[in-house]
Design a protein around this motif. Structure first.
Motif, mmCIF file in Angstrom:
data_model
loop_
_atom_site.group_PDB
_atom_site.id
_atom_site.type_symbol
_atom_site.label_atom_id
_atom_site.label_comp_id
_atom_site.label_asym_id
_atom_site.label_seq_id
_atom_site.Cartn_x
_atom_site.Cartn_y
_atom_site.Cartn_z
ATOM 1 N N HIS A 30 0.831 -1.210 0.000
ATOM 2 C CA HIS A 30 0.000 0.000 0.000
ATOM 3 C C HIS A 30 0.863 1.257 0.000
ATOM 4 N N GLU A 31 1.963 1.226 0.728
ATOM 5 C CA GLU A 31 2.887 2.373 0.750
ATOM 6 C C GLU A 31 3.443 2.630 -0.658
ATOM 7 N N LEU A 32 3.884 1.569 -1.315
ATOM 8 C CA LEU A 32 4.521 1.727 -2.629
ATOM 9 C C LEU A 32 3.536 2.116 -3.732
ATOM 10 N N ILE A 33 2.323 1.576 -3.687
ATOM 11 C CA ILE A 33 1.384 1.911 -4.767
ATOM 12 C C ILE A 33 0.820 3.317 -4.622
ATOM 13 N N ASN A 34 1.013 3.924 -3.465
ATOM 14 C CA ASN A 34 0.530 5.285 -3.267
ATOM 15 C C ASN A 34 1.577 6.343 -3.588
ATOM 16 N N LYS A 35 2.730 5.926 -4.097
ATOM 17 C CA LYS A 35 3.726 6.907 -4.532
ATOM 18 C C LYS A 35 4.235 6.517 -5.915
ATOM 19 N N ARG A 36 4.756 7.466 -6.613
ATOM 20 C CA ARG A 36 5.252 7.223 -7.971
ATOM 21 C C ARG A 36 6.504 6.362 -7.910
ATOM 22 N N TRP A 37 6.538 5.303 -8.712
ATOM 23 C CA TRP A 37 7.685 4.386 -8.756
ATOM 24 C C TRP A 37 8.560 4.787 -9.931
ATOM 25 N N LEU A 38 9.791 5.177 -9.644
ATOM 26 C CA LEU A 38 10.717 5.561 -10.696
ATOM 27 C C LEU A 38 11.324 4.299 -11.291
ATOM 28 N N TRP A 39 10.897 3.952 -12.484
ATOM 29 C CA TRP A 39 11.350 2.740 -13.152
ATOM 30 C C TRP A 39 12.706 2.989 -13.778
ATOM 31 N N GLY A 40 13.666 2.062 -13.548
ATOM 32 C CA GLY A 40 15.011 2.253 -14.052
ATOM 33 C C GLY A 40 15.556 1.050 -14.797
ATOM 34 N N ILE A 41 14.796 0.388 -15.579
ATOM 35 C CA ILE A 41 15.147 -0.781 -16.385
ATOM 36 C C ILE A 41 15.626 -1.921 -15.486
ATOM 37 N N ILE A 43 17.273 -1.443 -12.484
ATOM 38 C CA ILE A 43 17.111 -1.030 -11.087
ATOM 39 C C ILE A 43 15.727 -0.411 -10.979
ATOM 40 N N ASN A 44 15.092 -0.632 -9.870
ATOM 41 C CA ASN A 44 13.716 -0.157 -9.666
ATOM 42 C C ASN A 44 12.767 -0.657 -10.750
ATOM 43 N N ASN A 45 12.913 -1.918 -11.130
ATOM 44 C CA ASN A 45 11.984 -2.493 -12.103
ATOM 45 C C ASN A 45 10.909 -3.287 -11.366
ATOM 46 N N CYS A 46 10.136 -4.064 -12.085
ATOM 47 C CA CYS A 46 9.053 -4.822 -11.448
ATOM 48 C C CYS A 46 9.593 -5.825 -10.426
ATOM 49 N N ALA A 47 10.774 -6.389 -10.698
ATOM 50 C CA ALA A 47 11.356 -7.363 -9.761
ATOM 51 C C ALA A 47 11.750 -6.695 -8.449
ATOM 52 N N THR A 48 12.352 -5.523 -8.504
ATOM 53 C CA THR A 48 12.739 -4.844 -7.259
ATOM 54 C C THR A 48 11.513 -4.371 -6.493
ATOM 55 N N PHE A 49 10.443 -4.024 -7.197
ATOM 56 C CA PHE A 49 9.191 -3.650 -6.539
ATOM 57 C C PHE A 49 8.675 -4.820 -5.704
ATOM 58 N N VAL A 50 8.626 -5.999 -6.316
ATOM 59 C CA VAL A 50 8.143 -7.197 -5.623
ATOM 60 C C VAL A 50 9.091 -7.564 -4.481
ATOM 61 N N GLU A 51 10.396 -7.461 -4.695
ATOM 62 C CA GLU A 51 11.357 -7.772 -3.626
ATOM 63 C C GLU A 51 11.143 -6.883 -2.415
ATOM 64 N N GLU A 52 10.881 -5.602 -2.612
ATOM 65 C CA GLU A 52 10.630 -4.697 -1.478
ATOM 66 C C GLU A 52 9.408 -5.145 -0.680
ATOM 67 N N VAL A 53 8.359 -5.526 -1.382
ATOM 68 C CA VAL A 53 7.140 -5.989 -0.707
ATOM 69 C C VAL A 53 7.438 -7.267 0.076
ATOM 70 N N LEU A 54 8.128 -8.218 -0.554
ATOM 71 C CA LEU A 54 8.442 -9.480 0.113
ATOM 72 C C LEU A 54 9.352 -9.281 1.319
ATOM 73 N N ARG A 55 10.344 -8.416 1.212
ATOM 74 C CA ARG A 55 11.253 -8.163 2.337
ATOM 75 C C ARG A 55 10.485 -7.588 3.532
ATOM 76 N N ALA A 56 9.528 -6.708 3.251
ATOM 77 C CA ALA A 56 8.720 -6.135 4.329
ATOM 78 C C ALA A 56 7.895 -7.205 5.032
ATOM 79 N N GLY A 57 7.640 -8.294 4.321
ATOM 80 C CA GLY A 57 6.892 -9.394 4.908
ATOM 81 C C GLY A 57 7.774 -10.467 5.515
#
Length: 74
Positions: A30-41, A43-57
């Motif tokens: 919820h934190e991440l989807i409420n802010k703009r995600w700077l996509w960087g090919i 770095i900061n791609n879909c895989a890093t987005f999912v990793e951040e969510v999983l690490r928080a869990g």
């Protein structure tokens, strides 16, 4: 499913990942989807987005090449 349909995207594959703290992952999502995600090919791609969510869990699952179509989440 709504995102996939509205953005003409498709799911490449799906893995089951143990999540010791699902509430933490849910809060991070919820934190991440409420802010703009700077996509960087690679770095900061879909895989890093999912990793951040999983690490928080509490999971240490991730991809090493940072390219989900080339390797499994482990």
């Amino acid at each position: 499913m709504r995102y996939l349909k509205e953005n003409n995207k498709r799911e490449i594959r799906r893995w089951i990942v143990k999540q010791p703290n699902p509430d933490g992952a849910h809060s991070k999502l919820h934190e991440l989807i409420n802010k703009r995600w700077l996509w960087g090919i690679l770095i900061n791609n879909c895989a890093t987005f999912v990793e951040e969510v999983l690490r928080a869990g509490g999971s240490n699952a991730g991809v090493y090449l940072n390219c989900p179509s080339m390797e499994p989440f482990a």
